[in-house]
Design an enzyme around this catalytic site. Sequence first.
Site, PDB file in Angstrom:
ATOM      1  N   GLU A 300     -16.617  -9.150   6.987  1.00 35.49           N
ATOM      2  CA  GLU A 300     -15.504  -9.968   7.249  1.00 35.49           C
ATOM      3  C   GLU A 300     -15.330 -10.628   8.722  1.00 35.49           C
ATOM      4  O   GLU A 300     -14.293 -10.636   9.074  1.00 35.49           O
ATOM      5  CB  GLU A 300     -14.258  -9.639   6.642  1.00 35.49           C
ATOM      6  CG  GLU A 300     -14.496  -9.081   5.219  1.00 35.49           C
ATOM      7  CD  GLU A 300     -13.192  -8.495   4.825  1.00 35.49           C
ATOM      8  OE1 GLU A 300     -12.345  -7.911   5.430  1.00 35.49           O
ATOM      9  OE2 GLU A 300     -12.878  -8.595   3.602  1.00 35.49           O
ATOM     10  N   ASP A 374     -13.543  -4.049  -4.014  1.00 40.49           N
ATOM     11  CA  ASP A 374     -12.445  -3.844  -2.842  1.00 40.49           C
ATOM     12  C   ASP A 374     -11.134  -3.269  -3.594  1.00 40.49           C
ATOM     13  O   ASP A 374     -10.186  -4.052  -3.719  1.00 40.49           O
ATOM     14  CB  ASP A 374     -12.200  -5.224  -2.245  1.00 40.49           C
ATOM     15  CG  ASP A 374     -11.317  -4.931  -0.935  1.00 40.49           C
ATOM     16  OD1 ASP A 374     -11.147  -3.909  -0.606  1.00 40.49           O
ATOM     17  OD2 ASP A 374     -10.673  -5.835  -0.346  1.00 40.49           O
ATOM     18  N   GLU A 402      -2.742  -2.127  -1.767  1.00 47.09           N
ATOM     19  CA  GLU A 402      -2.741  -3.458  -1.400  1.00 47.09           C
ATOM     20  C   GLU A 402      -3.041  -4.076  -2.774  1.00 47.09           C
ATOM     21  O   GLU A 402      -2.263  -5.310  -2.647  1.00 47.09           O
ATOM     22  CB  GLU A 402      -4.031  -3.510  -0.577  1.00 47.09           C
ATOM     23  CG  GLU A 402      -4.551  -5.125  -0.220  1.00 47.09           C
ATOM     24  CD  GLU A 402      -5.695  -5.258   0.498  1.00 47.09           C
ATOM     25  OE1 GLU A 402      -6.368  -4.229   1.042  1.00 47.09           O
ATOM     26  OE2 GLU A 402      -6.005  -6.338   0.841  1.00 47.09           O
TER      27      GLU A 402
HETATM   28  O1  GCW Z   1      -9.215  -4.719   1.359  1.00 40.16           O
HETATM   29  C1  GCW Z   1      -9.655  -5.844   2.232  1.00 40.16           C
HETATM   30  C2  GCW Z   1      -8.661  -5.765   3.222  1.00 40.16           C
HETATM   31  C3  GCW Z   1      -8.662  -6.083   4.502  1.00 40.16           C
HETATM   32  C4  GCW Z   1      -9.304  -5.040   5.180  1.00 40.16           C
HETATM   33  C5  GCW Z   1     -10.659  -4.834   4.502  1.00 40.16           C
HETATM   34  C6  GCW Z   1     -11.456  -3.810   4.965  1.00 40.16           C
HETATM   35  C7  GCW Z   1      -9.173  -4.025   7.318  1.00 40.16           C
HETATM   36  O2  GCW Z   1      -7.955  -7.127   2.373  1.00 40.16           O
HETATM   37  O3  GCW Z   1      -7.202  -6.280   5.089  1.00 40.16           O
HETATM   38  O4  GCW Z   1      -9.497  -5.126   6.503  1.00 40.16           O
HETATM   39  O5  GCW Z   1     -10.516  -4.857   3.182  1.00 40.16           O
HETATM   40  O6  GCW Z   1     -11.472  -2.891   4.184  1.00 40.16           O
HETATM   41  O7  GCW Z   1     -12.110  -3.898   5.732  1.00 40.16           O
END
Ligand code: GCW
Length: 706
Positions: A300, A374, A402
């Site tokens: 990311e 995720d 989340e």
């Molecule tokens: O779940 C996603 C999140 C990001 C997070 C990323 C990760 C810390 O939306 O906010 O960043 O994963 O796990 O690195």
Amino acid sequence: MRLCALALAMLCVATAAKAETGYDLWLRYTPVEAAYKSQYGVSALVTGASSPALDAARAELNRGLSGMLGAAPVPAANVTVDGALVIGTPASSSIVAGLNLPLKGLGGEGYLIRNVTITGRKGTVIAANSDVGVLYGAFAYLRLIQSRQPITDVMSAPRTRIRILNHWDNLDGSVERGYAGASIFNWHTLPEYVSPRYIDYARANASIGINGMTPNNVNARAESLSPAYIEKAAALAGALRPYGIRLYLSVRWSAPVEISKLKTADPLDPAVKQWWQAKAAEIYKAIPDFGGFLVKANSEGEPGPQDYHRTHADGANMIADVLKPYGGVVMWRAFVYANDPKLDRATAAYKEFVPLDGQFRDNVVVQVKNGPIDFMPREPFSPLFAAMPRTSLMLELQITKEYLGQQTHLVYLGPLFEETLRADTYAHGPGSTIARITDGSLDNHAISGVAGVANIGNDMDWSGSIFNQANWYVFGRMAWDTEISARTVAEEWARQTFTADPAFVTPTVDMMMASREAVVDYMTPLGLHHIMTNGNHMGPAPWDEKGPRDDWKAVYYHRAAADGVGVDRVASGHAAQYKSPLKERFSRAATTPEEYLLWFHRLPWDYRTKSGRTLWDEMVAHYRRGVDSVARMQAGWAAQKPYVDAERFSQVVSFLAIQHREAIWWRDACLAYFAQFSGQPFPPGYAPKYPLETYKAMPMFASPPP
Ligand code: GCW
């Protein structure tokens, strides 16, 4: 007459449950009922030598026993009366040494609680090989009393070595994906001011066996490695140390360039390695028991070794070598997915990491999220777990919810964690569960562990809601004992957090246990996933097709159209990443468990599901069922009023009302969207209240009136 009324009023105050903020978590230590007093009575607390961890154990026992029994036990050096509680290790207590207890199998952190006779007196001993083991035993002993269980013989040792909270807390006090206020870590006032809250944080963690933490976000800032911040981190580590909790740091790969103006962060450049060597020396001087580094690299947009055409293994190994002399470890995250429109994101981490199996140093542990995408309400387990037998793997779970309703939705994560840990990967045939991979036993790895993305903030109740505390609790208990059941843990938690009265505990635990399936039903049933709002990840937005990359858009994950819905992950190669017989099972819709149907397959809207309904009707049924479950949770909780103090009771009432409204929002917005494609009518009485455009037009955090 007036006196009489006054007396009555005082009586009422004395009997009504005291208002509670939730700050005390599950460590409330409220008085036990008279009937239990004799069962749990402790006449004297017998301790030997002192140490920070033993002192913490003694302080906790005094606090807990005086709260629950009305008075602290008398301190003593010897057993002279019945009912004494003896604590210690063979090294710290000659009484424990003399008892010849079977401590061998307990390792460095396990404990034993046993009813014994010492010099003719009946008593109880809490013993371990280490001081921190005694502390864990003290918490377990207090847990037995708080949950009104008999003090019988207990022996317990953790199945995993690293049981760690990952805080995604930024240095400015904000928390990425935090829904419980700001960070509890105040970098401004450290190192001088060590907030008493750090000690309460440490107590809570030690009580459930957590032994590590990273205080800073995996999207890390280089400043965390500056001398000033190392000094701050050292003060925090000092506060946590008596509780057996080690501090680790998330590190930014480009820190040498950003802090020291090096020209490169190439892991194979000698100057870069020297920089990390000097940094490690500096850290270990300040924090002798420093745990190691957590790294999010080339993920990311974060920097990493691939920026220099090196592999994840090159990067991880370089810093692993630097930490090796100190006993530190590198936790290298496998949460990677390249921005490639042709690649199925679910296959990405596997493709990048499996070729590296066997190349990592033995003090590297690759940290893998439970699912391939995720932290969705439900995903199949990540196929990486079965495919890297020569690498230590750690499981990463997300406690902060989340994608599961964040602060307000009552979702107990025990069933999700249990489903993951018990999943059979077939890595070496049947019985190759994620639990056995995580605890290192399947392939004999020395490093094992579980990481949880924390849900802790500076809200009075720590976790944003009373029921979110249960997720912190179950994370710790399952990291310690990967085989313990979600229901057992929910019961323990409910008894300690509220009351042990079965009239309360049974329906509350039933509600908790059903809550995870409810959120799957009203958000993402039948294998749907990632259809939430872009950015804040809160509400429904299956229509979302904006954003810089395809794999950040909801439509990428369901591809609904007139001919069907779902992703063909047989064609993408994802199903084949699983071991037999799973890969065969997942390759055909008929043999794929229905909870993963649209995860693996793209199917026509009139596909017949196991119930005999069409796929469309089945989808409608699940969304309906999810909302109905929340309505049942509301009714169930309303009946618990007599057992819970007004403050905590009403928070749950309000949050369940929000959850119900938002569950309807999810159901109706998603169904209004998918209905455009399904070509089938809504079953009578099931149509969403508003047209799709209304749902699409909602501002952030707002849902249309139900
Ligand atoms: O779940 C996603 C999140 C990001 C997070 C990323 C990760 C810390 O939306 O906010 O960043 O994963 O796990 O690195």
